[in-house]
Design a protein around this motif. Structure first.
Motif, PDB file in Angstrom:
ATOM      1  N   LEU A   1      10.260 -52.443 -24.649  1.00  0.00           N
ATOM      2  CA  LEU A   1      11.564 -51.823 -24.437  1.00  0.00           C
ATOM      3  C   LEU A   1      11.939 -51.049 -25.692  1.00  0.00           C
ATOM      4  N   MET A   2      12.937 -50.186 -25.592  1.00  0.00           N
ATOM      5  CA  MET A   2      13.430 -49.526 -26.795  1.00  0.00           C
ATOM      6  C   MET A   2      13.901 -50.591 -27.777  1.00  0.00           C
ATOM      7  N   PRO A   3      13.566 -50.473 -29.068  1.00  0.00           N
ATOM      8  CA  PRO A   3      13.845 -51.537 -30.038  1.00  0.00           C
ATOM      9  C   PRO A   3      15.298 -52.006 -30.067  1.00  0.00           C
ATOM     10  N   ASP A   4      16.238 -51.077 -29.901  1.00  0.00           N
ATOM     11  CA  ASP A   4      17.647 -51.468 -29.989  1.00  0.00           C
ATOM     12  C   ASP A   4      18.141 -52.226 -28.761  1.00  0.00           C
ATOM     13  N   LEU A   5      17.282 -52.350 -27.741  1.00  0.00           N
ATOM     14  CA  LEU A   5      17.682 -53.048 -26.515  1.00  0.00           C
ATOM     15  C   LEU A   5      17.067 -54.444 -26.392  1.00  0.00           C
ATOM     16  N   ILE A   6      16.208 -54.793 -27.322  1.00  0.00           N
ATOM     17  CA  ILE A   6      15.476 -56.054 -27.187  1.00  0.00           C
ATOM     18  C   ILE A   6      16.418 -57.257 -27.180  1.00  0.00           C
ATOM     19  N   LYS A   7      17.389 -57.288 -28.091  1.00  0.00           N
ATOM     20  CA  LYS A   7      18.314 -58.428 -28.144  1.00  0.00           C
ATOM     21  C   LYS A   7      19.115 -58.548 -26.848  1.00  0.00           C
ATOM     22  N   ASP A   8      19.600 -57.412 -26.348  1.00  0.00           N
ATOM     23  CA  ASP A   8      20.360 -57.429 -25.098  1.00  0.00           C
ATOM     24  C   ASP A   8      19.486 -57.904 -23.937  1.00  0.00           C
ATOM     25  N   PHE A   9      18.246 -57.476 -23.931  1.00  0.00           N
ATOM     26  CA  PHE A   9      17.334 -57.873 -22.855  1.00  0.00           C
ATOM     27  C   PHE A   9      17.166 -59.385 -22.821  1.00  0.00           C
ATOM     28  N   VAL A  10      16.928 -59.971 -23.986  1.00  0.00           N
ATOM     29  CA  VAL A  10      16.728 -61.419 -24.052  1.00  0.00           C
ATOM     30  C   VAL A  10      17.997 -62.163 -23.643  1.00  0.00           C
ATOM     31  N   ALA A  11      19.152 -61.627 -24.050  1.00  0.00           N
ATOM     32  CA  ALA A  11      20.422 -62.302 -23.769  1.00  0.00           C
ATOM     33  C   ALA A  11      20.834 -62.173 -22.305  1.00  0.00           C
ATOM     34  N   GLN A  12      20.511 -61.039 -21.674  1.00  0.00           N
ATOM     35  CA  GLN A  12      21.036 -60.732 -20.346  1.00  0.00           C
ATOM     36  C   GLN A  12      20.075 -61.032 -19.196  1.00  0.00           C
ATOM     37  N   THR A  13      18.807 -61.219 -19.502  1.00  0.00           N
ATOM     38  CA  THR A  13      17.800 -61.363 -18.448  1.00  0.00           C
ATOM     39  C   THR A  13      17.514 -62.828 -18.154  1.00  0.00           C
ATOM     40  N   ASP A  14      17.353 -63.129 -16.879  1.00  0.00           N
ATOM     41  CA  ASP A  14      16.905 -64.461 -16.468  1.00  0.00           C
ATOM     42  C   ASP A  14      15.395 -64.500 -16.703  1.00  0.00           C
ATOM     43  N   LEU A  15      14.995 -65.004 -17.859  1.00  0.00           N
ATOM     44  CA  LEU A  15      13.595 -64.949 -18.257  1.00  0.00           C
ATOM     45  C   LEU A  15      12.711 -65.841 -17.376  1.00  0.00           C
ATOM     46  N   VAL A  16      13.272 -66.924 -16.868  1.00  0.00           N
ATOM     47  CA  VAL A  16      12.507 -67.804 -15.982  1.00  0.00           C
ATOM     48  C   VAL A  16      12.179 -67.071 -14.678  1.00  0.00           C
ATOM     49  N   ALA A  17      13.186 -66.390 -14.121  1.00  0.00           N
ATOM     50  CA  ALA A  17      12.970 -65.641 -12.881  1.00  0.00           C
ATOM     51  C   ALA A  17      12.003 -64.484 -13.105  1.00  0.00           C
ATOM     52  N   LEU A  18      12.143 -63.822 -14.244  1.00  0.00           N
ATOM     53  CA  LEU A  18      11.258 -62.705 -14.561  1.00  0.00           C
ATOM     54  C   LEU A  18       9.808 -63.192 -14.668  1.00  0.00           C
ATOM     55  N   THR A  19       9.608 -64.285 -15.382  1.00  0.00           N
ATOM     56  CA  THR A  19       8.254 -64.819 -15.538  1.00  0.00           C
ATOM     57  C   THR A  19       7.660 -65.195 -14.189  1.00  0.00           C
ATOM     58  N   ALA A  20       8.456 -65.813 -13.346  1.00  0.00           N
ATOM     59  CA  ALA A  20       7.976 -66.202 -12.017  1.00  0.00           C
ATOM     60  C   ALA A  20       7.585 -64.974 -11.205  1.00  0.00           C
ATOM     61  N   ALA A  21       8.383 -63.910 -11.312  1.00  0.00           N
ATOM     62  CA  ALA A  21       8.079 -62.680 -10.576  1.00  0.00           C
ATOM     63  C   ALA A  21       6.766 -62.082 -11.058  1.00  0.00           C
TER      64      ALA A  21
END
Length: 273
Positions: free
Chosen positions: A221-241
Motif C-alpha cells: 500500500l502507499m506508505p502513508d496508509l499502512i497504519k490506517d490499513f492495519v487499524a481499519q481492516t479486519d485482518l482475520v477476515a482478510l487472511t481468511a479471504a
C-alpha cells in the motif's frame, strides 16, 4: 508547454490519417485514444487485448472510457500463456508479451486498413527497464507520447485539461508483474492475485499491489496508509479471504508500494536499459 505538446500530438495523428491504438484502458493509452479520436474521428480505432493477465475490472474500465471518448473499440484475445518463454517469467517476460500482442495486432491492422499501430508508452517509460518496448519497436509500432517527450505527470495534466475524469487513475500493469522473476506464471496464480486485489479495492484501498511469491501474498500500500490499513481492516477476515483464494501466508510490506519494485533485484546495467 502543455498546449504545445498537445498540438504536436494532434499534428502527428493528422499525418497518420488512420491509426489503431493498442489500448489497455490505462491513463496513457486512453489519452492517446482521446487525441486520436479528436483528430481522426472514425478513422481511429482502439483495440484491447484480453488474456488471463488482465483484470476484468480493467477491461470494464477500458470499455467505459472508450464509450465516453467515442472511439470504436474492439476486443481481441492474445495467447502469451501458451508461450513457455513468457510463463517461465524471465527478466524479459514483457518482451514476449508485447511480441504476442503486436504479432496479433499487425495482421488485423493490415486487414482493417490501418497503416499505423500506436501505443501509450510515455517518455518516463524509456528510462525504466521495459523490454516490451523493444518488441513493439521491432514491429514498427509508434509511441506518440514518447516521441513528443510527454512524461507521466504531463499525461495526467493533459488528461485533466481534456476533461477526462480518470486522469488520476492509478497505474495498473498486467497481473504477471506481481511475481518475482523466475517463478512460473499460471492461470490459477494470476486469478488468485486478481481476486485478492479486487477484495482490497472493494474495502476502499486503491493504489496497491498484491505480490505473490510461492504460497505467500505480500500486500503493498502507499506508505502513508499502512497504519490506517492495519487499524481499519479486519485482518482475520482478510487472511481468511486470501487463503480461500489459494494463498497460505498473508503479509504486509512495511516499505509500502513502489512502482517497479520487483526490478530492484536486477543488476544496475540491466535495470537502466
Amino acid at each position: 508547454m502543455m498546449l504545445q505538446k498537445l498540438e504536436q500530438l494532434k499534428a502527428l495523428f493528422a499525418q497518420m490519417e488512420r491509426a489503431l491504438i493498442a489500448y489497455s484502458g490505462g491513463v496513457d493509452s486512453t489519452l492517446v485514444a482521446k487525441i486520436a479520436t479528436d483528430v481522426l474521428g472514425d478513422r481511429a480505432i482502439a483495440v484491447t487485448a484480453v488474456s488471463p493477465s488482465l483484470l476484468p475490472e480493467e477491461l470494464e474500465d477500458a470499455q467505459v472510457q472508450a464509450a465516453q471518448i467515442g472511439i470504436v473499440h474492439k476486443i481481441i484475445q492474445t495467447h502469451e500463456m501458451d508461450n513457455p518463454n513468457y510463463t517461465s517469467n524471465p527478466v524479459n517476460r514483457c518482451y514476449f508479451c508485447k511480441s504476442e500482442l503486436h504479432d496479433t495486432l499487425k495482421p488485423l491492422a493490415k486487414e482493417w486498413g490501418y497503416p499505423y499501430i500506436v501505443d501509450g508508452v510515455n517518455a518516463d517509460d524509456l528510462r525504466d527497464y521495459r523490454p516490451g518496448i523493444q518488441a513493439a519497436k521491432e514491429r514498427g509500432v509508434r509511441s506518440p507520447l514518447a516521441e513528443m517527450g510527454v512524461t507521466k505527470a504531463e499525461v495526467r495534466q493533459l488528461s485533466q485539461q481534456l476533461g477526462l475524469s480518470w486522469w488520476d487513475k492509478p497505474a495498473q500493469p498486467c497481473l504477471s508483474s506481481r511475481f518475482p522473476y523466475g517463478e512460473e506464471i499460471t492461470v490459477s496464480k494470476l486469478q488468485r492475485v486478481g481476486r485478492a486485489e479486487i477484495y482490497l479495492r472493494k474495502l476502499g484501498w486503491q493504489n496497491l499491489r498484491v505480490r505473490s511469491e510461492g504460497d505467500t501474498a505480500r500486500i503493498e500500500l502507499m506508505p502513508d496508509l499502512i497504519k490506517d490499513f492495519v487499524a481499519q481492516t479486519d485482518l482475520v477476515a482478510l487472511t481468511a479471504a486470501f487463503q480461500s483464494y489459494g494463498f497460505v501466508y498473508v503479509t504486509l510490506d512495511l516499505e509500502g508500494y513502489r512502482s517497479g519494485k520487483l526490478n530492484q533485484v536486477l543488476s544496475a546495467p540491466m535495470a537502466s536499459r
